[in-house]
Design a protein around this motif. Structure first.
Motif, PDB file in Angstrom:
ATOM      1  N   VAL A   1      38.170  37.121  33.350  1.00 30.07           N
ATOM      2  CA  VAL A   1      38.891  36.161  34.185  1.00 30.07           C
ATOM      3  C   VAL A   1      40.379  36.394  34.004  1.00 30.07           C
ATOM      4  O   VAL A   1      40.861  36.557  32.880  1.00 30.07           O
ATOM      5  CB  VAL A   1      38.526  34.707  33.798  1.00 30.07           C
TER       6      VAL A   1
ATOM      7  N   ARG B   1      42.004  31.855  40.364  1.00 28.29           N
ATOM      8  CA  ARG B   1      41.695  32.831  39.324  1.00 28.29           C
ATOM      9  C   ARG B   1      40.752  33.885  39.885  1.00 28.29           C
ATOM     10  O   ARG B   1      39.920  33.594  40.755  1.00 28.29           O
ATOM     11  CB  ARG B   1      41.048  32.154  38.114  1.00 28.29           C
TER      12      ARG B   1
ATOM     13  N   VAL C   1      37.664  36.202  39.143  1.00 29.64           N
ATOM     14  CA  VAL C   1      36.516  36.369  38.258  1.00 29.64           C
ATOM     15  C   VAL C   1      35.853  37.701  38.596  1.00 29.64           C
ATOM     16  O   VAL C   1      35.347  37.890  39.704  1.00 29.64           O
ATOM     17  CB  VAL C   1      35.504  35.220  38.413  1.00 29.64           C
TER      18      VAL C   1
ATOM     19  N   LEU D   1      33.319  29.569  32.713  1.00 30.53           N
ATOM     20  CA  LEU D   1      34.641  30.177  32.667  1.00 30.53           C
ATOM     21  C   LEU D   1      35.463  29.552  31.552  1.00 30.53           C
ATOM     22  O   LEU D   1      35.378  28.339  31.317  1.00 30.53           O
ATOM     23  CB  LEU D   1      35.351  29.994  34.005  1.00 30.53           C
TER      24      LEU D   1
ATOM     25  N   THR E   1      41.260  27.092  40.056  1.00 26.26           N
ATOM     26  CA  THR E   1      41.450  26.958  38.605  1.00 26.26           C
ATOM     27  C   THR E   1      40.665  25.794  38.027  1.00 26.26           C
ATOM     28  O   THR E   1      40.454  25.729  36.813  1.00 26.26           O
ATOM     29  CB  THR E   1      42.944  26.771  38.281  1.00 26.26           C
TER      30      THR E   1
ATOM     31  N   SER F   1      33.920  40.972  42.501  1.00 22.37           N
ATOM     32  CA  SER F   1      35.018  40.069  42.142  1.00 22.37           C
ATOM     33  C   SER F   1      35.084  38.936  43.162  1.00 22.37           C
ATOM     34  O   SER F   1      34.881  39.148  44.352  1.00 22.37           O
ATOM     35  CB  SER F   1      36.358  40.813  42.110  1.00 22.37           C
TER      36      SER F   1
END
Length: 874
Positions: free
Chosen positions: A153, A161, A163, A233, A210, A205
């Motif tokens: 991350v 964000r 990932v 996360l 957030t 991806s």
């Protein structure tokens, strides 16, 4: 100045003018109601599905760690990282006073990952969730070896964000070009579902908000096979949080003052820090953290000046902060202990402070008032600690109205604690050899009840710094916030005592609030002490008024029939002892024997299920190595037998799905009776939680339970009709034909806004549960009963035919005994057989003596390889 003296409650009334009211109310709050604290000893902390979590709970009175508590039942929960209750068991007192022990089975359908084990009595819930015992358990599910994930991350700008994931099989071969469906819960609580395709390396991806804490991945349409995985996360960490704590609570102008600090990341784990303190532009102090991001520095506090701090982190990040403005009219207390035998204290004040008439220095420990002294000027003194109980003492400056001006926590160590003896009959053992351990207490006149666990070090990581019975009962259960590696402070390591004092300066007291007790005395406690089991409720007539003296008949599947009557308010309580899974039917009739009444049953009310541990826990390299090895296995143990996972076989003809409801054909997720039987866990409610990721059980303000999906309430049906969640708990595994889950888009078409989170329909066989007679005076129901005792299995290799068997013995827990009685001068021998794995075993003995002293001992056993020469016996 009044004299200093030791006061032990309840002999506290009328000591000096200060305590005429304040101490009476303090005593009433502390001693006017029972208090309980709990510690749960488990056989290990890492498990594989199919195993049982064996545990022993120590329920004590914290005012001396006395076993003689009033509660006769304890609860142990297992909560996952989604804040969903996985399991709850209730255990009654067994044998000795306050001896509670049982087990939690881990179904083979349980996802791998971190879980929070909670222990408590029903009465302990009055003090809030911080009073509950918590422990992290790690669970490995070898079935998940088919899909290995790598997740990273990073920031993606703004409130997003990135990932990045990579999915491979157990051999590291990527699942390339597969379509992945992923679900998230962004801001606002509404869930989102999207699809992404992995590249030729199995990489994909996605961008998430957030606020997203969890992403659920699955193979779209079950291609190449059915798979679902929750990826949690890490918290969004922008910078470390460095907190500063002036001793006594406030910076006081005109004093040299000690300031403690603690640096932690947003995940709750410590980080190193160093820096400088400036008065205006003049450097007045420097600091650097010692143990776990903590430390102190001395500061000259001048009136009217501001103090700025520059902190530097190992990452290169620099933080700029300011200390709170100093007080010229405040008061403070600073303390120091010497050789764990004397407590030195000093009273401070701001340069313009005037002492109030009723200010006192007040010390209490474990609910006992240990000392009181009138404060009318600056002074210093000392207190001998010989009569203090071991644990945290609370030093305060308070007035007669209960206002606290300053406080400081101090940890009191007592020399020469109880010692247990663990002596094996040999220096080393062969595989499948009998081990005899001689155990006992070395302290004269002591006796107690203990639990012992023996585990294989090669398969079970032993974290010597995690919470144990000493650190839990004496330290972490008394403090607010998370204490990192608490067992370190009881290890005897150099610097541990000094580091423990830093913990005292950087954590708050949580057992009870002194000001509240002095102002209010007794505190309202809605959760009663559970001395026995009862079925209680209320009977009303059809107009909603109480039905006085109603007649009641209670039937149960255990064969017990009880008869009772309601009181003048229509309330009833029937004493009955019942094990778990007992089903009841209650018939209520009016005083004249008529059916025109409505009966309701009181349900147990529990605190919300929450994962009360740091989201990013501390792990050791040894633990990670063992977990990686366990995840690579393709089998688990069930009932002592090894069960292998086999890869799915592709057939040329697809099995025709049998539908039992219209909604089965429309369902986004569907489970037939075979799937339900395979994944069955405790009861149908828990089975649904395991089978459908994202589904939780929540409770509204009226105590009603309901299913929710990503924060939205779901609509529940049984055989296509609206039903309550408690009805599902009455359905046995064999009664369920299918379970259909509709997503919110499908469900709102059929049911409107009441299905904003989706819908679940359970199809079941008619006649499998007591059929509703259609009369409100007869109601079927279930309640959580006590768990029946079970015995830990220990193989016996007494004959060659068994000892020479080729069936592998790879037990992780070699021996578990929750009821070991020890007494000074008496020999107690424990026997068990070793397994096949050579190496070392950890023996951990924990318990409490009858005098309230806490004891823990560790020992190592050595297991030779087959054919290795035998050492001499002792």
């Amino acid at each position: 100045m009044n004299r200093w003296f030791l006061v032990l409650l309840p002999v506290i009334v009328g000591a000096v003018s200060f305590e005429d009211d304040a101490l009476k109310r303090f005593a009433e709050g502390v001693y006017g109601a029972p208090r309980e604290k709990i510690y749960v000893h488990t056989d290990k902390s890492v498990y594989v599905v199919g195993e049982r979590v064996w545990w022993r709970a120590y329920l004590v009175d914290p005012r001396g760690y006395d076993w003689r508590v009033l509660s006769r039942f304890v609860y142990v929960d297992l909560v996952d990282r989604r804040d969903s209750l996985v399991a709850r068991v209730k255990v009654g007192e067994r044998g000795d006073t306050a001896c509670f022990h049982g087990y939690l089975p881990l179904p083979t359908s349980l996802p791998g990952g971190d879980y929070c084990l909670r222990g408590y009595s029903y009465y302990m819930q009055n003090e809030g969730e911080e009073a509950l015992f918590t422990k992290r358990l790690r669970v490995v599910n070898p079935r998940e070896r088919r899909v290995q994930e790598e997740v990273s991350v990073e920031k993606a700008g703004g409130d997003k964000r990135l990932v990045s994931t990579r999915f491979t099989d157990a051999s590291g071969i990527p699942y390339n070009k597969v379509f992945l469906t992923y679900e998230t819960t962004p801001k606002g609580g509404d869930f989102a579902r999207s699809t992404v395709r992995a590249n030729e390396n199995g990489e994909a991806s996605i961008r998430v908000d957030t606020a997203v804490k969890r992403v659920t991945f699955s193979f779209r349409d079950g291609d190449p096979f059915s798979f679902s995985r929750d990826v949690f996360l890490p918290p969004v960490t922008r910078k470390a949080d460095v907190q500063f704590f002036p001793e006594g609570g406030t910076l006081l102008a005109g004093n040299w003052q000690r300031v403690a600090f603690k640096a932690i990341g947003e995940d709750g784990l410590p980080v190193d820090v160093e820096g400088e303190v400036f008065q205006d532009t003049t450097l007045v102090a420097t600091f650097a953290s010692g143990h776990d991001g903590m430390g102190t520095f001395r500061l000259p506090v001048s009136p009217g000046r501001r103090y700025s701090i520059v902190s530097r982190l190992p990452s290169g990040e620099v933080l700029h902060q300011e200390l709170p403005e100093s007080s010229r009219t405040g008061f403070g207390v600073t303390v120091t202990t010497v050789d764990d035998s004397v407590l030195f204290y000093r009273v401070m004040k701001g340069d313009a402070a005037v002492f109030p008439d009723d200010l006192h220095l007040f010390i209490h420990a474990s609910g006992h008032v240990m000392g009181i002294e009138r404060v009318d000027r600056l002074f210093k003194g000392k207190v001998e600690l010989a009569d203090f109980p071991e644990g945290i003492a609370h030093v305060m400056l308070v007035d007669g109205k209960g206002q606290v001006y300053s406080e400081r926590l101090v940890f009191v160590r007592l020399p020469g604690g109880p010692r247990a003896r663990i002596t094996p009959d040999k220096d080393a053992y062969a595989p499948r050899e009998l081990v005899t351990l001689a155990t006992g207490l070395l302290d004269a006149g002591e006796k107690g009840s203990f639990s012992i666990a023996v585990t294989d070090d090669s398969q079970v990581p032993v974290d010597t710094l995690e919470d144990n019975i000493l650190s839990s009962l004496l330290l972490t259960s008394e403090l607010k916030g998370h204490v990192h590696a608490p067992a370190y402070y009881f290890s005897g390591a150099p610097g541990a005592t000094e580091a423990l004092d830093l913990v005292m300066m950087t954590h708050g007291w949580r057992r009870f609030d002194f000001s509240t007790l002095v102002r209010e005395g007794k505190v309202e406690r809605p959760y009663p002490i559970e001395r026995g089991q009862v079925v209680s409720g209320r009977v009303e007539n059809l107009w909603g008024r109480q039905s006085r003296a109603a007649n009641l008949i209670l039937f149960s599947t255990s064969g017990i029939v009880q008869v009772g009557d309601a009181d003048d308010n229509g309330k009833f309580s029937i004493d009955i002892s019942y094990p778990d899974s007992t089903r009841f039917v209650l018939q209520a009739l009016s005083e004249k024997g008529r059916r025109n009444v409505v009966a309701t049953i009181d349900k147990d009310v529990f605190l919300p299920s929450r994962y009360l541990l740091p989201r990013v826990p501390r792990t050791t390299p040894e633990e990670n190595e063992i977990l990686s090895r366990e995840r690579a296995l393709n089998y688990y143990y069930e009932n002592g037998e090894r069960v292998y996972y086999l890869n799915e076989v592709v057939v040329t003809e697809r099995k025709r799905r049998k539908y039992h409801s219209f909604y089965d054909q429309q369902a986004r997720h569907y489970a037939d009776s075979a799937t339900v039987a395979r994944d069955w866990s405790f009861d149908l409610v828990q089975t649904i939680l395991h089978m459908f990721p994202g589904v939780l059980v929540e409770t509204n303000d009226e105590g009603e339970e309901y299913f929710s999906y990503f924060g939205k309430r779901m609509y529940l049906l049984a055989n296509d009709f609206e039903e309550e969640i408690n009805f599902l708990r009455m359905l046995s595994q064999g009664a369920v034909l299918s379970i259909a889950m509709l997503d919110r888009h499908q469900a709102t078409i059929y049911f409107g806004e009441r299905a904003e989170g989706g819908a679940i329909n359970v199809s079941y066989k008619f006649g499998f549960v007591p059929a509703s007679p259609g009369r409100p005076n007869i109601i079927p129901f279930t309640l959580l009963g006590y768990q029946k005792p079970a015995e830990f299995y220990v193989p016996k290799y007494e004959v060659d035919s068994i000892r020479l068997s080729r069936e592998p013995d790879a037990r992780r827990t070699i021996y578990w005994n929750p009821t070991v009685k020890l007494e000074n001068g008496e020999k107690n021998e424990l026997s068990f057989y070793t397994a096949d794995t050579p190496g070392s075993y950890s023996v951990i003995l924990e318990g409490i003596t009858s005098s309230g002293k806490i004891c823990r001992e560790r020992h190592k056993l050595i297991i030779r390889r087959r054919g290795a020469p035998e050492r001499e016996t002792r």
